[in-house]
Scaffold this motif. Structure first.
Motif, PDB file in Angstrom:
ATOM      1  N   LYS A  58      28.660  -9.220   8.454  1.00 14.64           N
ATOM      2  CA  LYS A  58      28.681 -10.189   7.344  1.00 14.64           C
ATOM      3  C   LYS A  58      29.014 -11.586   7.854  1.00 14.64           C
ATOM      4  CE  LYS A  58      32.320 -10.405   4.752  1.00 14.64           C
ATOM      5  NZ  LYS A  58      32.757 -11.816   4.891  1.00 14.64           N
ATOM      6  N   LYS A  59      29.962 -11.653   8.760  1.00 13.45           N
ATOM      7  CA  LYS A  59      30.394 -12.955   9.280  1.00 13.45           C
ATOM      8  C   LYS A  59      29.317 -13.584  10.168  1.00 13.45           C
ATOM      9  CE  LYS A  59      35.335 -11.897   9.092  1.00 13.45           C
ATOM     10  NZ  LYS A  59      36.569 -11.665   9.885  1.00 13.45           N
ATOM     11  N   SER A  60      28.562 -12.755  10.877  1.00 14.73           N
ATOM     12  CA  SER A  60      27.542 -13.291  11.781  1.00 14.73           C
ATOM     13  C   SER A  60      26.233 -13.613  11.056  1.00 14.73           C
ATOM     14  CB  SER A  60      27.271 -12.305  12.923  1.00 14.73           C
ATOM     15  OG  SER A  60      26.764 -11.077  12.431  1.00 14.73           O
ATOM     16  N   GLY A  61      26.071 -13.104   9.845  1.00 16.13           N
ATOM     17  CA  GLY A  61      24.881 -13.423   9.059  1.00 16.13           C
ATOM     18  C   GLY A  61      23.722 -12.476   9.318  1.00 16.13           C
ATOM     19  N   ARG A  62      22.549 -12.874   8.858  1.00 14.42           N
ATOM     20  CA  ARG A  62      21.372 -12.026   8.973  1.00 14.42           C
ATOM     21  C   ARG A  62      20.992 -11.808  10.437  1.00 14.42           C
ATOM     22  NH1 ARG A  62      18.550 -11.949   3.945  1.00 14.42           N
ATOM     23  NH2 ARG A  62      16.558 -11.584   4.976  1.00 14.42           N
ATOM     24  N   SER A  63      20.333 -10.661  10.675  1.00 13.95           N
ATOM     25  CA  SER A  63      19.932 -10.314  12.034  1.00 13.95           C
ATOM     26  C   SER A  63      18.555  -9.661  11.991  1.00 13.95           C
ATOM     27  CB  SER A  63      20.956  -9.367  12.662  1.00 13.95           C
ATOM     28  OG  SER A  63      20.589  -9.015  13.979  1.00 13.95           O
ATOM     29  N   LYS A  64      17.975  -9.428  13.161  1.00 14.24           N
ATOM     30  CA  LYS A  64      16.635  -8.862  13.236  1.00 14.24           C
ATOM     31  C   LYS A  64      16.636  -7.337  13.157  1.00 14.24           C
ATOM     32  CE  LYS A  64      14.186 -12.408  15.905  1.00 14.24           C
ATOM     33  NZ  LYS A  64      13.390 -12.652  17.141  1.00 14.24           N
ATOM     34  N   CYS A  65      15.596  -6.823  12.512  1.00 16.44           N
ATOM     35  CA  CYS A  65      15.349  -5.376  12.552  1.00 16.44           C
ATOM     36  C   CYS A  65      14.799  -5.053  13.943  1.00 16.44           C
ATOM     37  CB  CYS A  65      14.336  -4.987  11.478  1.00 16.44           C
ATOM     38  SG  CYS A  65      13.699  -3.289  11.664  1.00 16.44           S
ATOM     39  N   PRO A  66      15.330  -4.035  14.616  1.00 12.30           N
ATOM     40  CA  PRO A  66      14.856  -3.701  15.963  1.00 12.30           C
ATOM     41  C   PRO A  66      13.422  -3.175  15.998  1.00 12.30           C
ATOM     42  CG  PRO A  66      16.404  -2.046  15.173  1.00 12.30           C
ATOM     43  CD  PRO A  66      16.432  -3.173  14.187  1.00 12.30           C
ATOM     44  N   ARG A  67      12.870  -2.818  14.852  1.00 12.20           N
ATOM     45  CA  ARG A  67      11.506  -2.280  14.808  1.00 12.20           C
ATOM     46  C   ARG A  67      10.470  -3.312  14.363  1.00 12.20           C
ATOM     47  NH1 ARG A  67      12.209   3.874  12.281  1.00 12.20           N
ATOM     48  NH2 ARG A  67      13.677   4.628  13.876  1.00 12.20           N
ATOM     49  N   CYS A  68      10.720  -3.966  13.245  1.00 13.09           N
ATOM     50  CA  CYS A  68       9.714  -4.898  12.712  1.00 13.09           C
ATOM     51  C   CYS A  68      10.086  -6.360  12.896  1.00 13.09           C
ATOM     52  CB  CYS A  68       9.461  -4.613  11.238  1.00 13.09           C
ATOM     53  SG  CYS A  68      10.859  -5.018  10.150  1.00 13.09           S
ATOM     54  N   SER A  69      11.305  -6.621  13.406  1.00 14.32           N
ATOM     55  CA  SER A  69      11.800  -7.981  13.689  1.00 14.32           C
ATOM     56  C   SER A  69      12.027  -8.820  12.437  1.00 14.32           C
ATOM     57  CB  SER A  69      10.848  -8.721  14.633  1.00 14.32           C
ATOM     58  OG  SER A  69      10.777  -8.060  15.888  1.00 14.32           O
ATOM     59  N   SER A  70      12.003  -8.194  11.274  1.00 14.03           N
ATOM     60  CA  SER A  70      12.293  -8.933  10.043  1.00 14.03           C
ATOM     61  C   SER A  70      13.772  -9.314   9.995  1.00 14.03           C
ATOM     62  CB  SER A  70      11.946  -8.086   8.818  1.00 14.03           C
ATOM     63  OG  SER A  70      10.566  -7.806   8.779  1.00 14.03           O
ATOM     64  N   SER A  71      14.070 -10.412   9.326  1.00 17.96           N
ATOM     65  CA  SER A  71      15.452 -10.858   9.181  1.00 17.96           C
ATOM     66  C   SER A  71      16.104 -10.129   8.014  1.00 17.96           C
ATOM     67  CB  SER A  71      15.488 -12.368   8.945  1.00 17.96           C
ATOM     68  OG  SER A  71      16.812 -12.807   8.731  1.00 17.96           O
ATOM     69  N   ARG A  72      17.180  -9.422   8.289  1.00 19.85           N
ATOM     70  CA  ARG A  72      17.852  -8.607   7.270  1.00 19.85           C
ATOM     71  C   ARG A  72      19.371  -8.732   7.406  1.00 19.85           C
ATOM     72  NH1 ARG A  72      13.202  -8.338   5.364  1.00 19.85           N
ATOM     73  NH2 ARG A  72      11.904  -6.460   5.364  1.00 19.85           N
ATOM     74  N   MET A  73      20.065  -8.301   6.367  1.00 17.61           N
ATOM     75  CA  MET A  73      21.517  -8.207   6.392  1.00 17.61           C
ATOM     76  C   MET A  73      21.910  -6.735   6.418  1.00 17.61           C
ATOM     77  SD  MET A  73      24.463  -9.923   6.240  1.00 17.61           S
ATOM     78  CE  MET A  73      24.327 -11.476   5.353  1.00 17.61           C
ATOM     79  N   PHE A  74      22.592  -6.282   7.448  1.00 20.55           N
ATOM     80  CA  PHE A  74      23.111  -4.939   7.626  1.00 20.55           C
ATOM     81  C   PHE A  74      22.048  -3.924   8.079  1.00 20.55           C
ATOM     82  CE2 PHE A  74      26.039  -6.436   4.104  1.00 20.55           C
ATOM     83  CZ  PHE A  74      27.012  -6.876   4.971  1.00 20.55           C
ATOM     84  N   TYR A  75      20.930  -3.833   7.355  1.00 19.52           N
ATOM     85  CA  TYR A  75      19.910  -2.846   7.694  1.00 19.52           C
ATOM     86  C   TYR A  75      18.547  -3.304   7.192  1.00 19.52           C
ATOM     87  CZ  TYR A  75      20.870  -1.612   2.843  1.00 19.52           C
ATOM     88  OH  TYR A  75      21.059  -1.675   1.483  1.00 19.52           O
ATOM     89  N   CYS A  76      17.510  -2.684   7.744  1.00 19.62           N
ATOM     90  CA  CYS A  76      16.149  -2.979   7.298  1.00 19.62           C
ATOM     91  C   CYS A  76      15.755  -1.944   6.248  1.00 19.62           C
ATOM     92  CB  CYS A  76      15.169  -2.944   8.470  1.00 19.62           C
ATOM     93  SG  CYS A  76      13.455  -3.287   7.979  1.00 19.62           S
ATOM     94  N   TYR A  77      15.416  -2.406   5.069  1.00 20.38           N
ATOM     95  CA  TYR A  77      15.098  -1.498   3.972  1.00 20.38           C
ATOM     96  C   TYR A  77      13.645  -1.028   3.982  1.00 20.38           C
ATOM     97  CZ  TYR A  77      14.128  -6.222   2.201  1.00 20.38           C
ATOM     98  OH  TYR A  77      13.718  -7.519   2.067  1.00 20.38           O
ATOM     99  N   THR A  78      12.870  -1.465   4.961  1.00 23.67           N
ATOM    100  CA  THR A  78      11.506  -0.956   5.111  1.00 23.67           C
ATOM    101  C   THR A  78      11.387   0.016   6.285  1.00 23.67           C
ATOM    102  OG1 THR A  78      10.927  -2.950   6.364  1.00 23.67           O
ATOM    103  CG2 THR A  78      10.375  -2.923   4.032  1.00 23.67           C
ATOM    104  N   CYS A  79      12.194  -0.201   7.312  1.00 25.94           N
ATOM    105  CA  CYS A  79      12.166   0.687   8.485  1.00 25.94           C
ATOM    106  C   CYS A  79      13.286   1.727   8.462  1.00 25.94           C
ATOM    107  CB  CYS A  79      12.271  -0.143   9.775  1.00 25.94           C
ATOM    108  SG  CYS A  79      10.930  -1.322  10.006  1.00 25.94           S
ATOM    109  N   PHE A  80      14.248   1.558   7.557  1.00 25.70           N
ATOM    110  CA  PHE A  80      15.372   2.486   7.420  1.00 25.70           C
ATOM    111  C   PHE A  80      16.212   2.567   8.686  1.00 25.70           C
ATOM    112  CE2 PHE A  80      12.108   4.883   4.653  1.00 25.70           C
ATOM    113  CZ  PHE A  80      12.330   4.015   3.589  1.00 25.70           C
ATOM    114  N   VAL A  81      16.511   1.427   9.277  1.00 21.38           N
ATOM    115  CA  VAL A  81      17.370   1.372  10.467  1.00 21.38           C
ATOM    116  C   VAL A  81      18.335   0.196  10.339  1.00 21.38           C
ATOM    117  CG1 VAL A  81      15.684   2.441  12.007  1.00 21.38           C
ATOM    118  CG2 VAL A  81      15.697  -0.052  11.716  1.00 21.38           C
ATOM    119  N   PRO A  82      19.505   0.286  10.981  1.00 17.55           N
ATOM    120  CA  PRO A  82      20.428  -0.851  10.981  1.00 17.55           C
ATOM    121  C   PRO A  82      19.843  -2.022  11.774  1.00 17.55           C
ATOM    122  CG  PRO A  82      21.534   1.197  11.629  1.00 17.55           C
ATOM    123  CD  PRO A  82      20.065   1.453  11.667  1.00 17.55           C
TER     124      PRO A  82
END
Length: 309
Positions: A58-82
């Motif tokens: 939360k403190k570091s902000g949004r990050s990349k999904c390791p699979r699709c590289s989308s910017s997300r917070m905590f997890y990617c809701y399309t790839c189902f991965v943190p």
């Protein structure tokens, strides 16, 4: 019961973007268990794994999904991965006694669904389908139940008895509504209490006849399209009548017993563990609310800080 939808990371972002700068600064500075949130948090008694990893993310902000590289917070809701800032090894894993199928409405926004929580936390036991692409359940109706409120719904403690009736019939015919109560003329052939207890005991020794539970992930106003699908007809319906939602965007005009997807999954398994497995509940499934409880505290704190409560 059925799932009202939400997505923790999306809601957090919306809370941030909607409010003034003061609200943003306030949210970013919140601690997970501040006196404000801990004082009135109905989820505070859960036995959860450390949420420090979420606090850091939360403190570091949004990050990349390791699979699709989308910017997300905590997890990617399309790839189902943190995301990259949330190591998978720091996310708890929950083992469930039954398999779960989640049927997601096609118009339900991916970023507003807690179904992904279940997939992240119980990956081996959860499968998510986007309607109309769902399995055929007809041949397995004697071992599958659907969580959905309705006039023919039964409670969790009655699951074994009703599925035993299905098994004796060898499943349901297309024109046979298995979820309805027997007609009065059939009442005399219902098993006596002794027979019912023997039936339940026998099923328990067979590792329980129920093998899969189905949840619908949708807003309540969108449920009709899915619940009337012929592939779901004849399934035993279960209703969770005694639980109240903690969802921070409860749909107006709906009772507080209408739960979000992840709440419905969690409360079902707590009841199943006690009523069907007949075992003391010691927090075995609490981590299903790992993300949900974290977001509940953050958003409640944000609203209080902004003067909305």
């Amino acid at each position: 019961q059925l799932a009202m939808s939400l997505n923790s990371s999306t809601l957090l972002n919306e809370e941030i973007s909607r409010g003034p700068k003061r609200n943003t600064e306030c949210l970013e500075g919140l601690e997970l268990q501040s006196p404000l949130s801990f004082q009135d948090n109905p989820l505070q008694k859960l036995q959860l794994a450390s949420q420090e990893v979420l606090e850091k993310a939360k403190k570091s902000g949004r990050s990349k999904c390791p699979r699709c590289s989308s910017s997300r917070m905590f997890y990617c809701y399309t790839c189902f991965v943190p995301v990259e800032t949330v190591p998978t090894k720091e996310i708890p894993t929950v083992k469930l006694p039954l398999k779960i199928d989640i049927i997601k409405h096609p118009n339900e926004t991916d970023g507003k669904s807690t179904a992904v929580h279940a997939k992240l936390l119980a990956p081996d036991d959860v499968t998510i389908y986007k309607y109309p692409c769902i399995p055929e359940y007809k041949e397995k109706r004697h071992e599958i139940a659907l969580i959905f409120p309705g006039p023919n719904s039964v409670s969790v403690k009655d699951i074994t008895f009703h599925l035993q009736k299905y098994a004796k019939k060898g499943g349901c015919d297309d024109d046979d509504d298995c979820s309805r109560e027997p007609f009065p003329k059939q009442a005399r052939i219902e098993p006596r209490e002794k027979d019912l207890n023997e039936c339940i005991s026998s099923n328990r020794n067979e590792s329980n006849r129920l093998k899969k539970i189905i949840f619908i992930d949708s807003t309540w106003n969108q449920t009709n399209k899915i619940i009337t699908d012929e592939r779901l007809q004849g399934l035993l319906q279960i209703e969770l009548k005694t639980r109240k939602t903690c969802f921070w965007r409860h749909q107006k005009g709906k009772p507080d017993t209408y739960l979000s997807t992840i709440e419905a999954i969690y409360y079902f398994f707590v009841d199943y563990h006690q009523e069907i497995l007949k075992e003391n509940y010691k927090g075995q499934y609490d981590n299903l609310l790992f993300f949900f409880s974290f977001m509940y505290t953050l958003i409640k704190n944000a609203k209080c800080c902004a003067g909305k409560e």
